[in-house]
Design an enzyme around this catalytic site. Structure first.
Site, mmCIF file in Angstrom:
data_model
loop_
_atom_site.group_PDB
_atom_site.id
_atom_site.type_symbol
_atom_site.label_atom_id
_atom_site.label_comp_id
_atom_site.label_asym_id
_atom_site.label_seq_id
_atom_site.Cartn_x
_atom_site.Cartn_y
_atom_site.Cartn_z
ATOM 1 N N ASP A 64 -2.480 14.754 -13.621
ATOM 2 C CA ASP A 64 -2.008 15.301 -12.352
ATOM 3 C C ASP A 64 -3.065 16.263 -11.808
ATOM 4 O O ASP A 64 -3.279 17.349 -12.355
ATOM 5 C CB ASP A 64 -0.671 16.030 -12.550
ATOM 6 C CG ASP A 64 -0.078 16.482 -11.226
ATOM 7 O OD1 ASP A 64 -0.792 16.446 -10.188
ATOM 8 O OD2 ASP A 64 1.104 16.880 -11.227
ATOM 9 N N TYR A 156 -2.951 17.486 7.317
ATOM 10 C CA TYR A 156 -3.789 16.403 6.781
ATOM 11 C C TYR A 156 -5.168 16.442 7.447
ATOM 12 O O TYR A 156 -6.200 16.376 6.771
ATOM 13 C CB TYR A 156 -3.094 15.067 7.032
ATOM 14 C CG TYR A 156 -3.832 13.864 6.499
ATOM 15 C CD1 TYR A 156 -3.891 13.606 5.139
ATOM 16 C CD2 TYR A 156 -4.470 12.978 7.373
ATOM 17 C CE1 TYR A 156 -4.560 12.484 4.648
ATOM 18 C CE2 TYR A 156 -5.127 11.860 6.893
ATOM 19 C CZ TYR A 156 -5.172 11.620 5.525
ATOM 20 O OH TYR A 156 -5.840 10.511 5.048
HETATM 21 N N1 LIG Z 1 -4.885 4.256 3.857
HETATM 22 C C1 LIG Z 1 -5.468 4.743 4.927
HETATM 23 O O1 LIG Z 1 -5.295 4.248 6.053
HETATM 24 C C2 LIG Z 1 -6.398 5.930 4.810
HETATM 25 C C3 LIG Z 1 -7.124 6.298 5.946
HETATM 26 C C4 LIG Z 1 -7.984 7.371 5.874
HETATM 27 C C5 LIG Z 1 -8.132 8.054 4.687
HETATM 28 N N2 LIG Z 1 -7.414 7.698 3.591
HETATM 29 C C6 LIG Z 1 -7.608 8.476 2.360
HETATM 30 O O2 LIG Z 1 -7.962 7.608 1.317
HETATM 31 C C7 LIG Z 1 -7.461 8.115 0.079
HETATM 32 C C8 LIG Z 1 -6.644 7.025 -0.606
HETATM 33 O O3 LIG Z 1 -5.589 6.650 0.245
HETATM 34 P P1 LIG Z 1 -4.671 5.380 -0.066
HETATM 35 O O4 LIG Z 1 -4.351 4.774 1.226
HETATM 36 O O5 LIG Z 1 -5.290 4.590 -1.152
HETATM 37 O O6 LIG Z 1 -3.350 6.122 -0.598
HETATM 38 P P2 LIG Z 1 -2.217 5.644 -1.604
HETATM 39 O O7 LIG Z 1 -2.154 4.162 -1.700
HETATM 40 O O8 LIG Z 1 -0.991 6.404 -1.221
HETATM 41 O O9 LIG Z 1 -2.760 6.216 -2.984
HETATM 42 C C9 LIG Z 1 -2.839 7.593 -3.193
HETATM 43 C C10 LIG Z 1 -3.365 7.789 -4.600
HETATM 44 O O10 LIG Z 1 -3.458 9.202 -4.847
HETATM 45 C C11 LIG Z 1 -2.955 9.451 -6.155
HETATM 46 N N3 LIG Z 1 -2.458 10.819 -6.230
HETATM 47 C C12 LIG Z 1 -1.712 11.481 -5.314
HETATM 48 N N4 LIG Z 1 -1.412 12.718 -5.759
HETATM 49 C C13 LIG Z 1 -1.990 12.828 -6.992
HETATM 50 C C14 LIG Z 1 -2.038 13.858 -7.965
HETATM 51 N N5 LIG Z 1 -1.418 15.035 -7.804
HETATM 52 N N6 LIG Z 1 -2.725 13.633 -9.116
HETATM 53 C C15 LIG Z 1 -3.344 12.450 -9.327
HETATM 54 N N7 LIG Z 1 -3.339 11.444 -8.447
HETATM 55 C C16 LIG Z 1 -2.657 11.626 -7.295
HETATM 56 C C17 LIG Z 1 -1.841 8.418 -6.326
HETATM 57 O O11 LIG Z 1 -1.629 8.183 -7.693
HETATM 58 P P3 LIG Z 1 -0.247 8.455 -8.481
HETATM 59 O O12 LIG Z 1 0.872 8.189 -7.543
HETATM 60 O O13 LIG Z 1 -0.337 7.531 -9.650
HETATM 61 O O14 LIG Z 1 -0.359 9.876 -8.887
HETATM 62 C C18 LIG Z 1 -2.460 7.195 -5.658
HETATM 63 O O15 LIG Z 1 -3.251 6.482 -6.594
HETATM 64 C C19 LIG Z 1 -6.663 9.367 0.422
HETATM 65 O O16 LIG Z 1 -7.474 10.495 0.228
HETATM 66 C C20 LIG Z 1 -6.360 9.187 1.892
HETATM 67 O O17 LIG Z 1 -6.182 10.422 2.542
HETATM 68 C C21 LIG Z 1 -6.547 6.635 3.621
#
Ligand SMILES: NC(=O)c1ccc[n+]([C@@H]2O[C@H](COP(=O)([O-])OP(=O)(O)OC[C@H]3O[C@@H](n4cnc5c(N)ncnc54)[C@H](OP(=O)(O)O)[C@@H]3O)[C@@H](O)[C@H]2O)c1
Length: 252
Positions: A64, A156
């Site tokens: 975490d 955010y």
């Molecule tokens: N998807 C988009 O459109 C988008 C656009 C711009 C930027 N981003 C950025 O890209 C990154 C990944 O986004 P995503 O779309 O892949 O999100 P996602 O599918 O919701 O995945 C988020 C990840 O973060 C992990 N996480 C969250 N809190 C945590 C904690 N306290 N400790 C350890 N792991 C944690 C989750 O793992 P667990 O649940 O297993 O802990 C999960 O693997 C983020 O930084 C997001 O802001 C995404």
């Protein structure tokens, strides 16, 4: 030159590997030869990621990242177990869509802890002599929301603006240790996080966001390819940069 076997025998730690962009990145980097340390909180979903990886030697390490003080020592123990790291990808992140009247300070704090403070603590851990092997590369996941505004996502946006800023200063501080630091600013990519966001939008709002991406919404693999470039030596002369990967969203 960008080679598809550019990461052979390199150990790369990926946070957020249990989902979305982190999972797609783990899959792609493993195909390029990397040994992956997959990090997230949900062990079952990390194991699901591990089952999709190419090659051998990958490990799943639930952690975490809100336990920010523990991160540098935890990286030391991982490097002692798995060998020094050639790269870290911080893809774990928290999204929050709340109008100001509903915004709570503790939710803002939780978001900043994972999106910003954990990024700094990962850098602090990586710089330790026993933890990295230079040249090393740290890639942080920012967002176009760090560059442009959108009503309802103030916390955010602030966190991603902070990621862009700390990336530049970290790049200067860590260059002498052979560690490059860059960020990626994705537009809207279809992942679980995007699904959650969609739930807080009307159809019209969602269609407006979609229409602002001239190349359409992204796929996780589109961002993973950019990570692969920044992690590999093909980007050896790049540091302190935020690479925008957004299907044209910010070109407006
Ligand atoms: N998807 C988009 O459109 C988008 C656009 C711009 C930027 N981003 C950025 O890209 C990154 C990944 O986004 P995503 O779309 O892949 O999100 P996602 O599918 O919701 O995945 C988020 C990840 O973060 C992990 N996480 C969250 N809190 C945590 C904690 N306290 N400790 C350890 N792991 C944690 C989750 O793992 P667990 O649940 O297993 O802990 C999960 O693997 C983020 O930084 C997001 O802001 C995404």
């Amino acid at each position: 030159m960008f080679a598809t076997d550019a990461l052979i025998d390199r150990t790369i730690l990926i946070t957020g590997a249990s989902s979305g962009l982190g999972r797609a990145t783990a899959v792609l980097l493993s195909r390029m030869g990397a040994r992956i340390i997959a990090v997230g909180r949900n062990e079952d979903r990390l194991i699901a990621t591990a089952s999709q990886l190419s090659g051998a030697g990958h490990v799943v390490r639930p952690f975490d990242l809100a336990a920010v003080e523990a991160i540098p020592e935890w990286l030391q123990s991982l490097a002692a177990e798995c060998g020094p790291l050639r790269g870290v990808v911080h893809s774990a992140g928290v999204h929050l869509a709340r109008p100001l009247q509903m915004l709570k300070a503790d939710a803002v704090q939780q978001l900043l802890t994972v999106n910003v403070t954990a990024a700094l603590m990962l850098a602090k851990g990586l710089r330790q002599r026993a933890v990295h092997e230079s040249p090393a590369s740290l890639v942080l996941m920012s967002s176009v929301m760090g560059q442009v505004g959108q009503a309802g996502v103030t916390a955010y946006s602030a966190s991603k603006g902070a990621v862009d800023a700390l990336c530049r200063s970290l790049a200067l501080e860590l260059a002498t240790q052979g560690i490059r630091v860059n960020a990626i600013a994705p537009g809207q990519v279809e992942t679980e996080m995007a699904e959650q966001q969609r739930g807080s939008l009307t159809t019209e709002q969602f269609e407006r966001i979609r229409s602002m991406h001239p190349l359409g919404l992204g796929r996780a693999e589109d961002v993973a390819s950019a990570v692969a470039f920044l992690i590999s030596d093909a980007s050896r002369w790049m540091t302190g940069t935020t690479l925008t990967v957004d299907g044209g969203y910010t070109a407006h």
